[in-house]
Write an enzyme that holds these catalytic residues in place. Structure first.
Site, PDB file in Angstrom:
ATOM      1  N   LYS A 117      88.701 -79.131  48.670  1.00  0.00           N
ATOM      2  CA  LYS A 117      88.593 -78.795  50.098  1.00  0.00           C
ATOM      3  C   LYS A 117      89.696 -79.502  50.888  1.00  0.00           C
ATOM      4  O   LYS A 117      90.309 -78.914  51.774  1.00  0.00           O
ATOM      5  CB  LYS A 117      87.228 -79.214  50.655  1.00  0.00           C
ATOM      6  CG  LYS A 117      86.081 -78.306  50.213  1.00  0.00           C
ATOM      7  CD  LYS A 117      84.782 -78.713  50.890  1.00  0.00           C
ATOM      8  CE  LYS A 117      83.598 -77.917  50.349  1.00  0.00           C
ATOM      9  NZ  LYS A 117      82.311 -78.428  50.856  1.00  0.00           N
ATOM     10  N   LYS A 201      84.730 -68.523  41.945  1.00  0.00           N
ATOM     11  CA  LYS A 201      83.292 -68.366  42.203  1.00  0.00           C
ATOM     12  C   LYS A 201      83.072 -67.606  43.509  1.00  0.00           C
ATOM     13  O   LYS A 201      83.900 -67.677  44.424  1.00  0.00           O
ATOM     14  CB  LYS A 201      82.597 -69.734  42.239  1.00  0.00           C
ATOM     15  CG  LYS A 201      82.922 -70.565  43.450  1.00  0.00           C
ATOM     16  CD  LYS A 201      81.980 -71.759  43.609  1.00  0.00           C
ATOM     17  CE  LYS A 201      82.344 -72.460  44.911  1.00  0.00           C
ATOM     18  NZ  LYS A 201      81.562 -73.606  45.267  1.00  0.00           N
ATOM     19  N   LYS A 204      81.156 -68.444  50.301  1.00  0.00           N
ATOM     20  CA  LYS A 204      81.078 -67.993  51.694  1.00  0.00           C
ATOM     21  C   LYS A 204      82.459 -67.880  52.326  1.00  0.00           C
ATOM     22  O   LYS A 204      82.652 -67.164  53.294  1.00  0.00           O
ATOM     23  CB  LYS A 204      80.245 -68.988  52.512  1.00  0.00           C
ATOM     24  CG  LYS A 204      78.770 -68.955  52.181  1.00  0.00           C
ATOM     25  CD  LYS A 204      78.051 -70.150  52.802  1.00  0.00           C
ATOM     26  CE  LYS A 204      76.641 -70.272  52.292  1.00  0.00           C
ATOM     27  NZ  LYS A 204      76.085 -71.620  52.482  1.00  0.00           N
TER      28      LYS A 204
HETATM   29  P1  AMP Z   1      76.263 -73.851  49.479  1.00  0.00           P
HETATM   30  O1  AMP Z   1      76.406 -72.486  50.009  1.00  0.00           O
HETATM   31  O2  AMP Z   1      77.550 -74.489  49.103  1.00  0.00           O
HETATM   32  O3  AMP Z   1      75.390 -74.737  50.335  1.00  0.00           O
HETATM   33  O4  AMP Z   1      75.493 -73.682  48.077  1.00  0.00           O
HETATM   34  C1  AMP Z   1      74.123 -73.566  47.978  1.00  0.00           C
HETATM   35  C2  AMP Z   1      73.658 -73.440  46.541  1.00  0.00           C
HETATM   36  O5  AMP Z   1      74.150 -72.232  45.953  1.00  0.00           O
HETATM   37  C3  AMP Z   1      74.111 -74.587  45.620  1.00  0.00           C
HETATM   38  O6  AMP Z   1      73.058 -74.909  44.750  1.00  0.00           O
HETATM   39  C4  AMP Z   1      75.261 -73.989  44.869  1.00  0.00           C
HETATM   40  O7  AMP Z   1      75.457 -74.574  43.614  1.00  0.00           O
HETATM   41  C5  AMP Z   1      74.813 -72.542  44.732  1.00  0.00           C
HETATM   42  N1  AMP Z   1      75.964 -71.633  44.615  1.00  0.00           N
HETATM   43  C6  AMP Z   1      76.938 -71.425  45.542  1.00  0.00           C
HETATM   44  N2  AMP Z   1      77.841 -70.521  45.100  1.00  0.00           N
HETATM   45  C7  AMP Z   1      77.438 -70.150  43.859  1.00  0.00           C
HETATM   46  C8  AMP Z   1      77.940 -69.236  42.878  1.00  0.00           C
HETATM   47  N3  AMP Z   1      79.036 -68.525  43.112  1.00  0.00           N
HETATM   48  N4  AMP Z   1      77.270 -69.104  41.715  1.00  0.00           N
HETATM   49  C9  AMP Z   1      76.138 -69.822  41.473  1.00  0.00           C
HETATM   50  N5  AMP Z   1      75.599 -70.694  42.354  1.00  0.00           N
HETATM   51  C10 AMP Z   1      76.236 -70.868  43.529  1.00  0.00           C
END
Ligand code: AMP
Ligand code: TRP
Length: 338
Positions: A117, A201, A204
């Protein structure tokens, strides 16, 4: 009858978008729902984490509610689990400070998500908050004595840091100071990939065409799946290295239908990728339809959502105050009764 106390699960998702995506759902949220029958679950909309990307205050307020509504719509049961907004429980910030004082600067500097980041933002824009993000995450987990943390693969290193810090507290202040947590990562859905860039991956911050959002309408979902990047071959086969785009589609298909990947591969023998994409689009549309509808219903009834989050806040404070008090006291702080 003697009943063993249940182990505790804790997890959180940041309110950084107007909709969660399929990676959040398959990597994390679906596990959260499944764990409710056997664990004492605490789930949070981690808004303090979201401040590291300096959101517009109005957008943050809206996204906290939309994110909480999606947790509920996906199946988090507020009568069974604790659902709350992180900033409403002050112990998260308080415990972060204590953990800051036992975290090495070098150790925090090695967090790969921070490095990635920071490289994107550039040195001028990097805040101390972004650097400290993994320590705040450790505080979230340790403040609830969580045994397990259901997440996607990208959080593994952060959970490893939480384990290191918990072990350090126990070594320094005595066993029983902190519960050492374990990551719960489901192999098959640990990493859902971007539909346009199947080696990155789904995130968002990716290009919208590469993402399936939980609140997308059926037309958008269908269009995005049909235009997903696949290789130029024709044979449906499971080969994540040579055919990463196709493997991602098969993984999503398998996760949403419960059919093993091998069964799907056999089912599509002799058929074109287009057939698989058309069927998968339908599977995704039908899987997300009830979540989209229930989210809209919950957002239409603000007082019910307020009631649920208020009840969650009280339950979360009830747990976190006790754990924080125990840890702070071991540090030698005079802890005030709440
Ligand atoms: P965040 O949106 O970064 O707060 O992520 C929330 C949850 O979603 C966390 O447990 C991440 O590990 C999971 N996560 C986010 N992106 C992915 C992805 N592309 N594949 C699998 N898990 C994900
Ligand atoms: N850092 C996690 C992510 O970006 C979100 C998060 C914050 C979290 N606190 C947590 C996940 C505690 C699990 C447990 O996905």
């Amino acid at each position: 009858m003697f009943c063993m106390p249940r182990l505790r699960a804790f997890s959180g998702i940041q309110p950084t978008a107007d909709s969660l995506h399929l990676g959040n759902y398959l990597g994390a949220l679906r596990q959260w729902i499944d764990l409710q029958s056997s664990y004492d679950c605490v789930y949070s909309v981690v808004d303090l984490h979201a401040l590291t990307v300096t959101p517009d205050p109005e957008a943050l307020r809206r996204r906290v509610r939309v994110t909480a509504a999606q947790f509920l719509a996906a199946g988090v049961d507020p009568d069974q689990s604790v659902l709350f907004v992180q900033s409403q429980v002050p112990q998260h910030s308080q415990l972060t400070w204590l953990l800051n004082c036992v975290t090495g600067f070098g150790e925090a500097s090695r967090m790969t998500q921070f490095k990635d980041k920071a490289a994107k933002i550039g040195e001028q824009g990097v805040t101390v908050g972004l650097f400290d993000y993994p320590v705040l995450m450790a505080a979230d987990i340790l403040a609830y004595d969580a045994h397990v943390v259901p997440v996607g693969e990208d959080q593994r290193q952060h959970i490893e840091l939480s384990r290191t810090l918990a072990n350090r507290l126990n070594a320094r202040f005595g066993e029983g100071t902190a519960q050492v947590p374990e990551a719960l990562i489901i192999k098959e859905t640990a990493r859902i990939f971007d539909l346009r860039e199947p080696n990155a991956k789904m995130s968002k911050t990716g290009h919208p065409a590469g993402i399936i959002e939980l609140l997308d309408d059926p037309k958008t979902i269908t269009k995005r799946i049909k235009s997903a990047v696949t290789d130029s071959g024709t044979e449906v086969a499971w080969d994540p290295v040579a055919k990463p785009g196709l493997a991602n589609l098969l993984a999503i298909y398998s996760a949403l239908t419960g059919q093993p990947v091998q069964t799907l591969v056999e089912q599509y023998q002799g058929k074109l990728y287009g057939h698989l994409k058309a069927d998968l689009a339908e599977v995704v549309v039908e899987a997300l339809r009830p979540i989209r509808r229930r989210t809209a219903d919950l957002l239409d009834d603000p007082s019910e959502l307020d009631r649920i989050l208020d009840q969650g806040k009280d339950k979360a404070r009830g747990i976190a105050q006790g754990v924080y008090g125990r840890i702070a006291e071991r540090f030698g702080l005079a802890v005030q009764e709440a």
